[in-house]
Design a protein around this motif. Structure first.
Motif, short mmCIF file in Angstrom:
data_model
loop_
_atom_site.label_atom_id
_atom_site.label_comp_id
_atom_site.label_asym_id
_atom_site.label_seq_id
_atom_site.Cartn_x
_atom_site.Cartn_y
_atom_site.Cartn_z
N THR A 330 -54.87 71.82 -14.66
CA THR A 330 -56.25 71.53 -15.04
C THR A 330 -56.41 70.08 -15.49
O THR A 330 -57.47 69.50 -15.35
CB THR A 330 -56.70 72.47 -16.15
N MET A 331 -55.34 69.50 -16.07
CA MET A 331 -55.32 68.08 -16.41
C MET A 331 -54.00 67.51 -15.91
O MET A 331 -52.98 68.21 -15.91
CB MET A 331 -55.47 67.87 -17.92
N ASP A 332 -54.02 66.26 -15.48
CA ASP A 332 -52.85 65.71 -14.80
C ASP A 332 -52.02 64.79 -15.68
O ASP A 332 -51.21 64.03 -15.18
CB ASP A 332 -53.27 64.98 -13.53
N TRP A 333 -52.20 64.84 -17.01
CA TRP A 333 -51.37 64.03 -17.88
C TRP A 333 -51.00 64.82 -19.13
O TRP A 333 -51.70 65.74 -19.54
CB TRP A 333 -52.05 62.71 -18.26
N ALA A 334 -49.84 64.45 -19.68
CA ALA A 334 -49.37 65.07 -20.92
C ALA A 334 -48.68 64.00 -21.75
O ALA A 334 -48.03 63.11 -21.20
CB ALA A 334 -48.42 66.21 -20.63
N ALA A 335 -48.81 64.07 -23.10
CA ALA A 335 -48.24 63.05 -23.97
C ALA A 335 -47.62 63.69 -25.20
O ALA A 335 -48.02 64.77 -25.63
CB ALA A 335 -49.31 62.04 -24.38
N LYS A 440 -60.47 51.48 -31.27
CA LYS A 440 -61.13 51.80 -29.99
C LYS A 440 -60.21 52.67 -29.18
O LYS A 440 -59.02 52.39 -29.06
CB LYS A 440 -61.48 50.52 -29.24
N PHE A 441 -60.75 53.73 -28.65
CA PHE A 441 -59.96 54.61 -27.78
C PHE A 441 -59.99 54.05 -26.37
O PHE A 441 -61.05 53.61 -25.90
CB PHE A 441 -60.55 56.03 -27.81
N PRO A 442 -58.87 54.04 -25.69
CA PRO A 442 -58.86 53.42 -24.34
C PRO A 442 -59.72 54.19 -23.36
O PRO A 442 -59.86 55.42 -23.44
CB PRO A 442 -57.38 53.47 -23.95
N LYS A 443 -60.31 53.46 -22.45
CA LYS A 443 -61.08 54.09 -21.40
C LYS A 443 -60.16 54.79 -20.40
O LYS A 443 -59.05 54.33 -20.16
CB LYS A 443 -61.92 53.04 -20.66
N PRO A 444 -60.62 55.89 -19.86
CA PRO A 444 -59.79 56.55 -18.84
C PRO A 444 -59.68 55.68 -17.60
O PRO A 444 -60.54 54.83 -17.35
CB PRO A 444 -60.55 57.85 -18.56
N PRO A 445 -58.61 55.85 -16.86
CA PRO A 445 -58.47 55.03 -15.64
C PRO A 445 -59.60 55.29 -14.66
O PRO A 445 -60.18 56.38 -14.61
CB PRO A 445 -57.11 55.47 -15.08
N LYS A 446 -59.89 54.28 -13.90
CA LYS A 446 -60.96 54.37 -12.91
C LYS A 446 -60.57 55.33 -11.79
O LYS A 446 -59.42 55.34 -11.34
CB LYS A 446 -61.22 52.98 -12.33
N ASN A 447 -61.52 56.14 -11.37
CA ASN A 447 -61.26 57.06 -10.27
C ASN A 447 -61.07 56.28 -8.97
O ASN A 447 -61.69 55.23 -8.78
CB ASN A 447 -62.41 58.05 -10.11
#
Length: 1203
Positions: A330-335, A440-447
């Motif tokens: 459902t989401m493609d990243w994990a930290a 500031k929270f980083p912006k998600p990467p551009k699609n």
């Protein structure tokens, strides 16, 4: 003085202890199989992968280097095999080590079972291994029977002394008919272990899974020679070895005794064996890291999980892991993140070491971020790195309290995942109780600008401003260089320098990895590409050292895996210490049907400032898959200025080489060559493809010159690939054709869609040469081919009558037809046949095969063909010559056959300038389950050899042939001259002319084929007349251990006539009388030795005369009533024919404008004096004008050979 003697005694005692220790270790089990030669002859490492020079096993010895086989059941098992002399239907075409059919390798047996069958190849017990230990091997996975390879055709594991198993290698299960290279990273193993190579399948053919050339690399623990100390900058281990400073306290036992990890109390080391060590797995993502081990993931499926942890190299060891969960992605990243850490500075940075396992297509990459007031990346490693744990080092400088975030990107694909283990934080990474606040929270990467990932980096702009092509590795784009990702796993890696005033460049620098492998940097997935795709770049290898290192380019194919180097350079690009000595290169990439990555690989002797390896100005030129440049000559090419509109197939096994000095046109120009004798050649096929051709409205013609030379030369095919991808065989030749060029005319059928033409060199032989030159592709039909083998085409032959002749092979024919053709001697070869069963061809009904029209000449031409008939009385088979005007003339007849053989017929046709055709007529006889077939019809522009004449070999092999019965022999006699010979040792002069220009037949020995293999040179069928005289000249040097024997072959049984032993020098003359009460053939048998050659020249057989008789009177009457009766018929019919012609001539006024009807069928070798003589129809082949009838030898049990 007492002190001196005491010191001396102590020194001698110490030396004695050292020598005794070394000697005792040589003889004890502790010293065996530890990758260290404790004995002077390294006997302690024999059968442990040691071959006498290095730690490798090529399976050439029966002992298989101490490996053993265990199987579940007897049906499926590993076995030591050779590929055999012919192109096998399954398994590798050769071993990897020698590249020939004589080399040995390990492969699996055939299997057909309802359940999964398994077999394991097990190594000897090995005492332990270093962190850098790896096993390099060659493997083959080919689904020859199209049954599917299954999920687990091949993988490797290690079995520890305590019976714990750990998976260490899982190759891609793609099918390809080639040897591939792989590296199994074993890593540090502190206790005895064995390597297991597994294969499990339920269905498959022999050899579908194979391995060869196992090499252990860098597996010994560090040691220090007695009396020496560690070099400056190195740290001494407790056991006496040396390691680099960066290897101390890095989470790996590099010394082998743990001493490099002992003084590390101030370090924060977490191996996750007990808990998380304050690392926090909570995340904003729904995709979570978990603490687990391989036993919890799976004990049965080798494709899930990393297989082992890093800390213990076992399946029970723990690590952190993330992959696609069972419920889907459902989401493609994990930290996950560290505790809060105190600020650092550049002089005392926080240093983190960790080990990552990035395996399979699910591994999208790993990033280390720092979260203080902002979140920003400080390290990244993209994609999949293979089935191993890779060391990473990260230095962090932050003026604020911070946390370390480790984030993985996961793709929703078939298998794989990302694991992290053995995280070590240096003493400068101090815990902090302060809170941090993100400004500031980083912006998600551009699609991505396009949804279809297959259109990213496909060399076609699909987005605005070519955004989809902007980060693909091409430096002509502003961000193109950022498309290159360092995938190094060793102590050298690639970096990108953007600060230079002369432009950005990639360069090799020191890296954190522990493996002793090349630095590697890759593009993203590219392609597919077109035929003229080029990689263009500048490179420099400069510095103060004389030798800087190596640089290469290779392709990693998404289906075929790692491919051989496309280009490589070794040494230095300039003289002296010049910094900027650049060279430019263009590397052809060519057609790549699958997505692929390009990789630069390099290894520097030392890194800067002493040595620099740099790359800049990388560009991809004309790479789009649909880009086809125009060629002024089209598919016609003489290869003097490149390949014109042809290109190398990159999905095959080897390339054609452009060779200067042996072309057809001018002798010193270029041609395309495949040297089957090349020791570097591997695999079965080398293909040259034309650019796509437009549809054609009519038949076209491909003409070219070719050479097939050598005793084991393989084959040359011409194929057509249609718009649907189907391959159609148009033309083929195999076996020895002499050291000379031959002209070929290949009809190409009319095509309704785009198509490609293909030249295919088939490595069914390992000692010869295949070459082509002067290719022309023209619209319109070919001129009439001199020889038709019916492979893929009918050469303009057509049929009429009650039923049609059929174009068939052993796979497609009915039960009545021959199982093999004559040309190839296999079920794949084609021929023309008639089913003469009474239900198909009634008694008295005829089926006629008619040739294309042949233009008449003033000289006799030799017509020959091979025919095959069922035993008994299958039909009435007659061959006619049909002039353009006038009645057809019978030249050969047969209604009986002696067995399941192809038989040869040849004779002269002399018709003057009248055009003519051949007609092959079959009349039904009422038989059952019968057939008549023909193959290899040849019309030569010279007369046939006189039956009793001498063959000087100056104009070819006369009527002598190399048989294709591979159960009797596997090699060929070859025709050459000293002047033309460039590869094999031969006599300095021929016998006939006594010059370098003269020709002879020879049979060489080489290590490319097995000793004692044979070559048979066979005469035409000779009549049962006794005696007949055979004369010949032979040459064999003193150093040659080849053998020469002469046999007679009758009824499939051979009878020894002569054994030629030592010749020792110049040409020697031999003559012998041969007697037989049955028809027979003469066989010259060459038996291959280990060196040297044997040669033949001036071969002569005289029918009906013994060797002592010099006149023309036969010494005995032929023992052949049929032949006598036929001779009477000849005389009677000849008289009748002459009388009829005389009456006709007297009654008819000759028409000066009408063509001559003079037809002469003769085997005399000259034009008959009477131009209107027509030999009458004969039933016995030896009594007719077509009197050279040669059977294809039948297989006979060895005990029936009277030696």
């Amino acid at each position: 003085m007492l002190r001196f003697w005491s010191s001396t005694i102590l020194l001698l005692f110490c030396l004695q202890r050292v020598c005794a220790s070394g000697s005792s270790r040589c003889e004890t089990p502790e010293g065996k199989c530890d990758f260290v030669c404790d004995c002077s002859d390294c006997s302690d490492e024999q059968n442990c992968g040691y071959s006498g020079k290095s730690f490798e096993c090529d399976f050439e010895d029966e002992g298989v280097c101490g490996w053993r086989i265990e199987s579940v059941g007897e049906e499926y098992k590993w076995q030591r095999v050779q590929s055999g002399g012919e192109l096998p239907e399954s398994g590798p075409t050769s071993d990897y080590t020698t590249g020939t059919a004589t080399g040995w390798f390990m492969s699996v047996s055939a299997v057909g079972a309802e359940s999964l069958q398994s077999s394991v190849l097990i190594s000897p017990e090995i005492k332990g291994s270093s962190p850098t230990c790896r096993l390099r091997l060659r493997y083959s996975l080919w689904d020859s029977g199209l049954t599917g390879l299954g999920p687990t055709p091949l993988w490797a594991s290690i079995l520890h002394q305590d019976s714990q198993k750990a998976v260490v290698w899982r190759p891609e299960t793609s099918s390809a008919r080639s040897w591939r290279e792989a590296t199994v990273f074993l890593g540090r193993i502190s206790s005895p272990f064995r390597i297991h190579l597994h294969s499990a399948r339920s269905a498959g053919q022999n050899g579908d899974v194979a391995i060869d050339q196992l090499e252990f690399l860098d597996c010994a623990l560090p040691s220090l020679p007695a009396g020496t100390s560690c070099p400056e900058g190195m740290v001494q281990c407790g056991g006496g070895g040396c390691v680099e400073q960066r290897q101390v306290c890095d989470g790996t036992d590099d010394c082998g005794d743990g001493s490099d990890e002992a003084p590390c109390d101030d370090y924060h080391h977490c191996d996750f064996e007990e808990d998380l060590c304050d690392w926090d797995l909570r995340s904003l993502s729904k995709l979570k890291w978990i603490r687990t081990n391989q036993e919890n993931i799976s004990r049965t499926d080798p494709w899930t999980g990393p297989g082992r942890d890093h800390s213990n190299n076992t399946a029970s060891g723990y690590f952190l892991y993330v992959t696609v969960p069972d419920g889907g992605l459902t989401m493609d990243w994990a930290a996950f993140q560290s505790p809060r850490l105190q600020p650092t500075n550049s002089s005392h940075p926080c240093k983190m070491v960790m080990y990552t396992h990035q395996f399979g297509p699910r591994s999208g990459g790993l990033t280390v971020l720092v979260a203080d007031q902002l979140i920003y990346p400080v390290w990244e490693r993209g994609g999949a790195l293979g089935d191993l744990w890779v060391k990473a080092e990260v230095e962090i400088v932050s003026n604020y309290t911070f946390q370390i975030l480790i984030m993985a990107a996961i793709r929703d694909l078939d298998y794989g995942g990302i694991a992290v283990d053995s995280i070590v934080l240096s003493p400068e990474c101090r815990w902090s109780s302060d809170n941090t606040t993100l400004e500031k929270f980083p912006k998600p990467p551009k699609n991505p600008c396009i949804d279809d990932p297959e259109k990213m980096c496909d060399f076609q702009a699909d987005c605005d401003a070519a955004e989809d092509e902007a980060k693909c590795g091409d430096f002509s784009y502003p961000e193109g260089s950022s498309g290159w990702t360092d995938t190094s796993i060793g102590s050298q890696g690639w970096l990108l320098d953007k600060s230079s005033t002369t432009g950005e460049f990639l360069y090799v620098a020191e890296a954190a990895g522990q493996q002793l492998t090349e630095a590697q940097i890759r593009t993203p997935l590219l392609g597919p590409t077109g035929p003229v795709c080029n990689l263009s770049f500048d490179f420099a290898l400069t510095g103060s050292l004389d030798h800087i290192g190596e640089l290469s380019v290779r392709v990693i194919d998404s289906l075929l895996g790692v491919r051989p180097n496309l280009w490589e350079f070794s040494g230095k690009t300039g003289a002296g210490d010049e910094e900027e000595t650049w060279q430019h290169v263009d590397v052809p990439i060519g057609v790549r049907k699958h997505r692929f990555q390009l990789a630069f690989e390099a290894r520097a002797v030392d890194v800067q400032p002493f040595a620099w390896i740099k790359v800049r100005n990388v560009q991809f030129i004309s790479c789009h898959a649909n880009y086809i440049p125009s060629s002024p000559t089209g598919a016609s090419c003489i290869f003097e200025d490149g390949l014109c509109a042809w290109y190398q197939d990159n999905s095959d096994n080897f390339d054609w080489s452009v060779v200067t000095g042996m072309d057809h046109s001018i002798g010193v120009g270029t041609s395309l060559v495949v040297d089957m004798w090349s020791p570097s050649l591997r695999g079965a096929f080398g293909r040259l493809l034309s650019f796509p051709q437009q549809p054609t409205a009519t038949e076209s013609c491909l003409t070219f010159y070719y050479k097939l030379y050598g005793p084991n030369a393989g084959a040359l095919n011409v194929k057509l690939t249609d718009g649907l991808g189907y391959e159609i065989l148009l033309w083929t030749r195999s076996g020895a054709h002499g050291n000379e060029w031959h002209e070929a005319h290949c009809p190409v059928p009319q095509q309704n869609t785009n198509f490609q033409l293909m030249f295919e060199a088939v490595r069914s032989g390992f000692d010869g040469q295949v070459a082509i030159d002067d290719v022309a592709f023209l619209v319109g039909p070919c001129t009439i081919p001199r020889k038709c083998s019916f492979e893929g085409q009918k050469c303009g032959y057509s049929s009429y009558g009650a039923i049609n002749w059929l174009h068939r092979n052993g796979h497609t024919t009915t039960a009545n037809g021959p199982k093999t053709d004559h040309t190839l001697g296999t079920e794949l070869g084609y021929y023309m046949m008639v089913n003469t069963d009474a239900d198909v061809l009634p008694t008295g009904s005829a089926a006629v095969l008619i040739s294309p029209v042949q233009q008449g000449t003033t000289k006799p031409e030799c017509v020959s063909f091979w025919y095959h008939m069922t035993e008994g009385n299958p039909a009435f088979f007659t061959v006619y010559v049909k002039p353009q005007k006038g009645e057809r003339v019978p030249i050969f007849s047969e209604n009986l056959n002696e067995g399941d053989d192809w038989r040869r017929v040849n004779g002269n046709v002399s018709v003057g300038l009248v055009s003519w055709q051949l007609e092959f007529e079959v009349v039904g006889s009422g038989s059952r389950g019968s057939h008549v077939a023909v193959d290899d019809i040849t019309v030569s522009a010279h007369p046939c050899e006189d039956q009793g004449s001498k063959c000087s070999l100056e104009n070819g092999m006369c009527s002598w042939i190399n048989i294709q019965d591979r159960e009797r022999e596997k090699l060929d006699w070859e025709l050459t001259s000293p002047e033309k010979e460039k590869h094999y040792p031969v006599p300095p002069l021929d016998h006939t002319l006594g010059t370098e220009k003269g020709h002879f037949l020879f049979f060489p020995s080489s290590n490319r084929t097995a000793a004692n293999e044979k070559a048979w040179l066979v005469s035409p069928q000779l009549p049962p007349i006794k005696p007949n005289c055979l004369r010949f000249w032979a040459y064999k040097p003193q150093s040659s251990d080849c053998q020469l024997r002469v046999w007679s072959l009758s009824g499939g049984i051979i009878y020894q006539q002569l054994i030629v032993n030592e010749l020792s020098g110049p040409w020697r003359h031999f003559e012998l009388n041969i007697t037989s009460r049955e028809g027979y053939q003469i066989v010259f048998e060459g038996i291959k030795g280990t060196s040297g050659f044997v040669a033949l020249d001036d071969i002569e057989y005289t029918v009906g005369f013994d060797c002592a008789t010099r006149d023309t009177k036969p010494t005995s009457k032929p023992d052949n009533a049929g032949g006598i009766a036929a001779s009477v018929i000849v005389v009677v019919l000849l008289i009748g024919t002459l009388v009829a012609l005389l009456v006709f001539y007297l009654r008819t006024e000759p028409d000066a404008n009408s063509p001559s009807l003079a037809i002469g069928i003769s085997n005399e070798g000259y034009v008959p004096e009477d131009p209107v003589t027509v030999p009458p129809r004969q039933n016995h082949p030896m009594a007719a004008g077509f009197n050279n009838v040669s059977p294809r030898s039948r297989t006979t049990p060895e005990e029936s050979l009277p030696l």
